[in-house]
Scaffold this active site. Structure first.
Site, PDB file in Angstrom:
ATOM      1  N   LEU A 128      26.241  -7.107 -89.930  1.00 28.00           N
ATOM      2  CA  LEU A 128      25.832  -5.861 -89.286  1.00 28.00           C
ATOM      3  C   LEU A 128      24.336  -5.818 -88.972  1.00 28.00           C
ATOM      4  O   LEU A 128      23.520  -6.398 -89.670  1.00 28.00           O
ATOM      5  CB  LEU A 128      26.208  -4.670 -90.176  1.00 28.00           C
ATOM      6  CG  LEU A 128      27.701  -4.541 -90.507  1.00 28.00           C
ATOM      7  CD1 LEU A 128      27.940  -3.301 -91.367  1.00 28.00           C
ATOM      8  CD2 LEU A 128      28.553  -4.471 -89.244  1.00 28.00           C
ATOM      9  N   GLU A 143      21.345  -3.088 -86.449  1.00 26.82           N
ATOM     10  CA  GLU A 143      21.098  -1.713 -85.988  1.00 26.82           C
ATOM     11  C   GLU A 143      22.080  -1.258 -84.905  1.00 26.82           C
ATOM     12  O   GLU A 143      22.363  -0.074 -84.777  1.00 26.82           O
ATOM     13  CB  GLU A 143      19.673  -1.577 -85.449  1.00 26.82           C
ATOM     14  CG  GLU A 143      18.591  -1.631 -86.518  1.00 26.82           C
ATOM     15  CD  GLU A 143      18.661  -0.443 -87.476  1.00 26.82           C
ATOM     16  OE1 GLU A 143      19.069   0.651 -87.048  1.00 26.82           O
ATOM     17  OE2 GLU A 143      18.326  -0.641 -88.668  1.00 26.82           O
ATOM     18  N   GLY A 144      22.572  -2.199 -84.119  1.00 27.87           N
ATOM     19  CA  GLY A 144      23.542  -1.853 -83.072  1.00 27.87           C
ATOM     20  C   GLY A 144      24.793  -1.253 -83.694  1.00 27.87           C
ATOM     21  O   GLY A 144      25.270  -0.182 -83.283  1.00 27.87           O
ATOM     22  N   HIS A 145      25.305  -1.935 -84.722  1.00 29.42           N
ATOM     23  CA  HIS A 145      26.491  -1.422 -85.424  1.00 29.42           C
ATOM     24  C   HIS A 145      26.185  -0.059 -86.052  1.00 29.42           C
ATOM     25  O   HIS A 145      27.004   0.864 -86.000  1.00 29.42           O
ATOM     26  CB  HIS A 145      26.922  -2.380 -86.535  1.00 29.42           C
ATOM     27  CG  HIS A 145      27.362  -3.734 -86.063  1.00 29.42           C
ATOM     28  ND1 HIS A 145      26.638  -4.876 -86.308  1.00 29.42           N
ATOM     29  CD2 HIS A 145      28.462  -4.136 -85.371  1.00 29.42           C
ATOM     30  CE1 HIS A 145      27.269  -5.926 -85.803  1.00 29.42           C
ATOM     31  NE2 HIS A 145      28.378  -5.511 -85.223  1.00 29.42           N
ATOM     32  N   GLY A 198      30.635  -0.280 -78.745  1.00 34.65           N
ATOM     33  CA  GLY A 198      29.334  -0.472 -78.116  1.00 34.65           C
ATOM     34  C   GLY A 198      29.485  -0.945 -76.684  1.00 34.65           C
ATOM     35  O   GLY A 198      30.375  -1.739 -76.372  1.00 34.65           O
ATOM     36  N   GLN A 247      34.872  -5.268 -72.978  1.00 39.47           N
ATOM     37  CA  GLN A 247      35.729  -4.899 -74.120  1.00 39.47           C
ATOM     38  C   GLN A 247      35.901  -3.381 -74.191  1.00 39.47           C
ATOM     39  O   GLN A 247      37.015  -2.871 -74.347  1.00 39.47           O
ATOM     40  CB  GLN A 247      35.095  -5.425 -75.408  1.00 39.47           C
ATOM     41  CG  GLN A 247      35.703  -4.889 -76.684  1.00 39.47           C
ATOM     42  CD  GLN A 247      35.080  -5.530 -77.912  1.00 39.47           C
ATOM     43  OE1 GLN A 247      35.357  -6.676 -78.218  1.00 39.47           O
ATOM     44  NE2 GLN A 247      34.227  -4.795 -78.610  1.00 39.47           N
ATOM     45  N   SER A 275      22.726  -8.673 -81.600  1.00 37.86           N
ATOM     46  CA  SER A 275      24.033  -9.312 -81.729  1.00 37.86           C
ATOM     47  C   SER A 275      24.065 -10.107 -83.023  1.00 37.86           C
ATOM     48  O   SER A 275      23.052 -10.688 -83.434  1.00 37.86           O
ATOM     49  CB  SER A 275      24.251 -10.273 -80.542  1.00 37.86           C
ATOM     50  OG  SER A 275      25.296 -11.181 -80.836  1.00 37.86           O
TER      51      SER A 275
END
Ligand code: AMP
Length: 288
Positions: free
Chosen positions: A34, A36-38, A146, A152, A184
């Site tokens: 994980l 910061e995006g998650h 995201g 996706q 990522s």
């Protein structure tokens, strides 16, 4: 400390008690490692629901035989620490999800056939199948994905619509590093040198967007502008650079044989890039 569950039965029991208490459940599926995006998805989920369930599962079904399933980073302990405050972390195992004789797939027949779907045969079948299965187990009111994985996200929206699921799918904006590189889990594969070059994908998208803002609607010019910035590092092998309709994800097509005359329509579009930097495949996109 969040509660971490493994078995489907344990998870279902917890979800059941949330339902009994009339709580709204938001679900955030991840493959772990994980960043910061998650965490931005978790925050978004929190804004829409009483309870947040995060899954961590490196889904074998969505990796091709030559892909990085075996070496994909698995950092469960760190992930659990980062998810402090989440109601339930669900880290199922493949043996329970895919017992012997598992044989059913969810397949999209159209929107999955280009972009990453063309480069990674079977990938989106694997994604849709696991997400459908997760949706059936978790039965969330809300699911957050995201826009980093734009195709996706659109495919999940389409699946929910096509199969009449009662789930509100939310797309969250891309979270980037300071220099613009889209966060990522795969960025940790990059060497120091490659990491410095990786930001060119963002810079290429950014330059094309500036041109678009100045009024350019010439597809070839926009794509070439983006490509030039990326391949200014010789290490990049571009897989695709495309401009698609934001809603349908259909490619803005060449309307004449004269490539350079293709005009971008005035509807919102998204420019999408996939490129390899050494062994690492990076994707990014930007909405215009
Ligand atoms: P993954 O763990 O790579 O399967 O990603 C899980 C979810 O996090 C997916 O919905 C991704 O689109 C989302 N995600 C991954 N990276 C980012 C990012 N940089 N910004 C926003 N969302 C992201």
């Amino acid at each position: 400390m969040s509660k971490t569950l493994i078995s489907i039965a344990d998870l279902k029991r917890d979800i059941e008690s949330m339902r009994t208490a009339n709580e709204r459940v938001a679900f955030v599926p991840t493959m772990g490692a994980l960043h910061e995006g998650h965490l931005s998805l978790v925050k978004e989920a929190r804004n829409h629901a009483d309870r947040v369930v995060v899954s961590i599962f490196v889904n074998p079904l969505q990796f091709g035989p030559q892909e990085d399933f075996a070496k994909y980073p698995r950092t469960l302990k760190e992930d659990i620490a980062l998810l402090d405050g989440v109601d339930v972390i669900w880290a199922p195992n493949a043996a329970e999800l895919y017992p012997d004789h598992f044989q059913t797939n969810v397949t999209n027949r159209k929107m999955s056939s280009h972009l990453c779907g063309a480069a990674r045969p079977g990938h989106f079948d694997g994604v849709l199948t696991v997400v459908m299965k997760f949706f059936n187990i978790v039965q969330p009111d809300i699911a957050v994905f995201g826009k980093k994985d734009f195709q996706q996200f659109k495919l999940i929206e389409q699946m929910v619509k096509d199969l009449s699921l009662k789930i509100n799918v939310i797309g969250a904006p891309i979270v980037r590093e300071q220099d613009g590189l889209a966060m990522s889990s795969r960025n940790r594969y990059l060497s120091v040198d490659d990491r410095a070059d990786a930001t060119r994908i963002y810079q290429g998208l950014q330059k094309a967007k500036e041109l678009y803002k100045k009024g350019s609607r010439n597809k070839q010019e926009l794509v070439d502008t983006c490509r030039e910035v990326i391949v200014s590092s010789k290490k990049f092998a571009v897989e695709y650079i495309e401009i698609c309709d934001v809603n349908t994800l259909s490619i803005v097509e060449e309307k004449s044989t004269e490539k350079s005359t293709t005009q971008i329509p005035d509807e919102p579009v998204v420019m999408l890039v996939a490129a390899r930097l050494g062994q690492t495949r990076l994707i990014d996109n930007m909405e215009f």
